[in-house]
Design an enzyme around this catalytic site. Structure first.
Site, PDB file in Angstrom:
ATOM      1  N   THR A  14      88.047  65.338  12.396  1.00 26.37           N
ATOM      2  CA  THR A  14      87.746  63.960  11.953  1.00 26.37           C
ATOM      3  C   THR A  14      86.315  63.575  12.310  1.00 26.37           C
ATOM      4  OG1 THR A  14      88.638  62.928  13.972  1.00 26.37           O
ATOM      5  CG2 THR A  14      90.156  63.213  12.118  1.00 26.37           C
ATOM      6  N   ASN A  15      85.810  64.091  13.427  1.00 27.63           N
ATOM      7  CA  ASN A  15      84.400  63.810  13.752  1.00 27.63           C
ATOM      8  C   ASN A  15      83.466  64.513  12.772  1.00 27.63           C
ATOM      9  OD1 ASN A  15      84.038  62.131  16.359  1.00 27.63           O
ATOM     10  ND2 ASN A  15      85.737  63.505  16.811  1.00 27.63           N
ATOM     11  N   MET A  91      86.764  74.010  21.307  1.00 26.38           N
ATOM     12  CA  MET A  91      87.533  74.172  22.544  1.00 26.38           C
ATOM     13  C   MET A  91      87.136  75.419  23.327  1.00 26.38           C
ATOM     14  SD  MET A  91      89.076  71.403  22.389  1.00 26.38           S
ATOM     15  CE  MET A  91      90.257  71.499  23.716  1.00 26.38           C
ATOM     16  N   LEU A  94      80.564  77.007  26.157  1.00 23.83           N
ATOM     17  CA  LEU A  94      79.480  77.889  25.728  1.00 23.83           C
ATOM     18  C   LEU A  94      78.672  78.353  26.941  1.00 23.83           C
ATOM     19  CD1 LEU A  94      78.359  75.876  22.592  1.00 23.83           C
ATOM     20  CD2 LEU A  94      79.546  78.075  22.631  1.00 23.83           C
ATOM     21  N   ASN A 108      77.671  67.129  22.551  1.00 27.61           N
ATOM     22  CA  ASN A 108      79.139  67.183  22.599  1.00 27.61           C
ATOM     23  C   ASN A 108      79.691  65.761  22.556  1.00 27.61           C
ATOM     24  OD1 ASN A 108      81.764  68.406  23.106  1.00 27.61           O
ATOM     25  ND2 ASN A 108      81.607  67.597  25.196  1.00 27.61           N
ATOM     26  N   HIS A 110      82.808  63.518  23.812  1.00 29.06           N
ATOM     27  CA  HIS A 110      83.912  63.582  24.775  1.00 29.06           C
ATOM     28  C   HIS A 110      84.582  62.212  24.880  1.00 29.06           C
ATOM     29  CE1 HIS A 110      86.426  64.965  27.930  1.00 29.06           C
ATOM     30  NE2 HIS A 110      85.964  64.077  28.792  1.00 29.06           N
ATOM     31  N   ASP A 151      81.661  68.735  29.933  1.00 27.57           N
ATOM     32  CA  ASP A 151      81.657  67.289  29.645  1.00 27.57           C
ATOM     33  C   ASP A 151      80.821  66.497  30.645  1.00 27.57           C
ATOM     34  OD1 ASP A 151      83.420  67.793  27.499  1.00 27.57           O
ATOM     35  OD2 ASP A 151      85.148  67.714  28.838  1.00 27.57           O
TER      36      ASP A 151
END
Ligand code: GRF
Length: 200
Positions: A14-15, A91, A94, A108, A110, A151
């Protein structure tokens, strides 16, 4: 110059959809030039294909190290020559071998505020904390991914989301996702503007 975006996504996307829509409506001067997933079944791939965006699946091989996986990923991503790489529900963590190729270019999304609830199921965990009376709000952040930390990179944009007494996990999730979709566009807008500004 139109910014070239590569989006990495493992799931629903969705993002990714919000980013594609913002590009197509010219809300941001950017184009999604490629989407990579580590999962063949990721719906994000269908979304990309519906908008004629190139896709690739880089599925992990048994016994492969993170560096080996990231080297294969880098080969695919680098061919698209991105200005910005967006982790939109990707998911996998990296490694520095990948991240060092894209300094200040990997971001990212979050679903928690800075310093809170890193890792998976952050919305669910926030809702449980609310139900236990130890939290009234949560939020969303978009941050740089400078290293292998999870994150926790430098924040580009953040937005607090109140949790209401009438909320269920479903209603909170819907509000959180809507917040993500707006915030990632804000963050991209900021980065694109910065990348266009002449170095002083
Ligand atoms: C979002 O909650 C994002 O914040 C997190 O993973 C989820 C991906 O959702 N990193 P979607 O695949 O973009 O719908």
């Amino acid at each position: 110059m139109t910014a070239r975006l590569v989006v990495l996504a493992s799931g629903n996307g969705t993002n990714l959809q919000a980013i594609i829509d913002a590009c197509e409506s010219k809300q941001i001067d950017a184009q999604v030039v490629g989407v990579v997933s580590d999962k063949h079944e990721a719906f994000a791939l269908n979304r990309a294909q519906c908008h004629n965006v190139e896709t690739a699946v880089v599925a992990a091989k048994p016994h492969e190290t993170r560096q080996q996986y990231d080297a294969r990923l880098a080969q695919i991503v680098s061919a698209w020559q991105p200005h910005i790489v967006v982790l939109a529900g990707f998911m996998r963590v990296l490694s520095n071998s990948f991240l060092s190729l894209y300094p200040n270019q990997v971001i990212n999304i979050h679903p928690a505020l800075p310093g809170e609830l890193p890792g998976t199921h952050a919305i669910e965990r926030a809702f449980t904390e609310f139900a236990n009376g130890i939290r009234q709000e949560t939020g969303v952040m978009v941050h740089f991914v400078p290293d292998e930390g999870v994150d926790n990179g430098p924040v580009i944009a953040q937005q607090t989301v109140r949790i209401h007494a009438a909320d269920t996990l479903v209603t909170l999730e819907a509000r959180m996702h809507a917040t993500e979709h707006a915030l990632v566009i804000d963050a991209l807008q900021q980065l694109i503007t910065q990348q266009k500004a002449p170095a002083s």
